[in-house]
Design an enzyme around this catalytic site. Structure first.
Site, PDB file in Angstrom:
ATOM      1  N   ALA A  50      54.505 155.973 -49.260  1.00  0.00           N
ATOM      2  CA  ALA A  50      53.369 156.991 -48.319  1.00  0.00           C
ATOM      3  C   ALA A  50      53.630 158.376 -48.673  1.00  0.00           C
ATOM      4  CB  ALA A  50      53.500 156.638 -47.187  1.00  0.00           C
ATOM      5  N   TYR A  51      54.951 158.692 -49.225  1.00  0.00           N
ATOM      6  CA  TYR A  51      55.267 160.145 -49.395  1.00  0.00           C
ATOM      7  C   TYR A  51      54.708 160.794 -50.597  1.00  0.00           C
ATOM      8  CZ  TYR A  51      59.323 158.618 -46.335  1.00  0.00           C
ATOM      9  OH  TYR A  51      59.890 158.156 -45.548  1.00  0.00           O
ATOM     10  N   SER A  52      53.803 161.672 -50.623  1.00  0.00           N
ATOM     11  CA  SER A  52      53.559 162.744 -49.445  1.00  0.00           C
ATOM     12  C   SER A  52      52.024 162.889 -49.508  1.00  0.00           C
ATOM     13  CB  SER A  52      54.143 163.982 -49.549  1.00  0.00           C
ATOM     14  OG  SER A  52      53.905 164.382 -51.051  1.00  0.00           O
ATOM     15  N   GLY A  61      53.042 158.457 -53.224  1.00  0.00           N
ATOM     16  CA  GLY A  61      53.584 157.998 -54.309  1.00  0.00           C
ATOM     17  C   GLY A  61      54.464 159.172 -55.047  1.00  0.00           C
ATOM     18  N   GLU A  62      54.084 160.631 -54.700  1.00  0.00           N
ATOM     19  CA  GLU A  62      54.754 161.543 -55.400  1.00  0.00           C
ATOM     20  C   GLU A  62      56.130 161.704 -55.472  1.00  0.00           C
ATOM     21  OE1 GLU A  62      50.255 162.539 -54.341  1.00  0.00           O
ATOM     22  OE2 GLU A  62      52.031 161.585 -53.185  1.00  0.00           O
TER      23      GLU A  62
END
Length: 311
Positions: A50-52, A61-62
């Protein structure tokens, strides 16, 4: 170093939070922080699919992508313990078997690895039978794609029930929990989760270890700090206990020749049931403030003084 219960996975006593990677820390800064953490003996990195997703233009997925690029460029995958999570990404919400299987493959691809060391249910999903969720996690472990599984943000009742189902059905059981716990947010964890962790022999990796930056000491009444988390810190600064706690942190930091952040994390690391606190850093300078928490040992009277300052 410590070992994850029921496994051979060895962990550093401080976990580096990856929520800032690809968000407030670009890839270059993230690589610098990861390199410095590894050089200092840190081995444990925490992230989530979930980030970000909350940032403008982001989809989630970042952070995993940045960590994956770092793992690929540096090598030595076996020297890094990677934890990630499933359930909160809007495009992969919940804990159905299908969602877990798909999300795990997506995380493995972004992390550029063939296994996840510790895979969390990022939050509970009461709409899915526990047997289905735990069966999906068990399948990943049996396939060698995940080494161990854990729960985050579960109620004590659901955490106990999950462990009971795993035992009853012979499924892989949660070996750790991740919950909100720090020097200024104690009651929920100590009342609800700590007893389960102690009773069941679970590792505990608290998040928000620095209370959104308040416990770093850089936020003070009357000062202005540019930060994406300033709104979260305001509530702590407005509390009448804030000056007293910051004063104690300052005093102990000076006594140990470390930053206040290291004292706050050392306090957390030394609490019953806590295995390793999680803290993030956008820059190497911020990381240097927290690294002493890997080894700093506070005396009993110092631990008590910190607790009493926010009572």
């Amino acid at each position: 170093m410590t070992t994850l219960p029921g496994t051979s996975v060895e962990l550093s006593a401080l976990c580096l939070g990856g929520n800032v990677f690809g968000w407030t820390a670009d890839e270059a800064d993230s690589f610098a922080v990861l390199d410095a953490f590894a050089a200092a003996g840190g081995t444990f990195v925490d992230t989530a699919d979930a980030y970000s997703h909350w940032a403008p233009g982001h989809v989630g997925g970042e952070s995993e992508t940045v960590i994956g690029n770092w793992l690929r460029s540096r090598g030595g995958r076996d020297r890094v313990v990677v934890a990630t999570k499933v359930a909160k990404l809007p495009s992969a919400r919940g804990l159905s078997a299908a969602t877990i299987a798909r999300a795990a493959e997506d995380s493995l691809r972004r992390l550029q690895t063939d296994y996840i060391d510790l895979y969390y249910a990022h939050e509970d999903d009461p709409s899915v039978p526990l047997e289905e969720t735990l069966g999906a996690f068990d399948a990943l472990v049996r396939a060698g794609k995940v080494r161990a599984v854990a729960a985050s943000n579960f109620s004590p009742e659901r955490l106990r029930e999950s462990l009971e189902v795993s035992r009853r059905d012979g499924l892989t059981a949660y070996v750790a929990t991740q919950d909100w716990y720090n020097l200024v947010h104690r009651e929920d964890y100590e009342r609800d989760i700590a007893p389960v962790a102690a009773e069941q022999g679970l590792a505990s990796f608290p998040f928000f270890g620095l209370a959104a930056g308040f416990l770093t000491g850089k936020y003070r009444a009357g000062t202005t700090v540019a930060s994406a988390r300033l709104d979260r810190v305001a509530g702590y600064l407005d509390d009448p206990r804030a000056p007293r706690l910051l004063s104690v942190l300052d005093e102990l930091a000076a006594a140990h020749s470390v930053a206040p952040a290291a004292v706050a994390l050392a306090w957390l690391r030394q609490q019953p049931t806590v295995t390793a606190p999680i803290a993030s850093a956008r820059t190497v300078e911020q990381l240097e403030d927290i690294l002493p928490a890997l080894a700093l040992e506070l005396e009993a009277d110092e631990l008590d003084a910190l607790r009493a300052a926010w009572a």
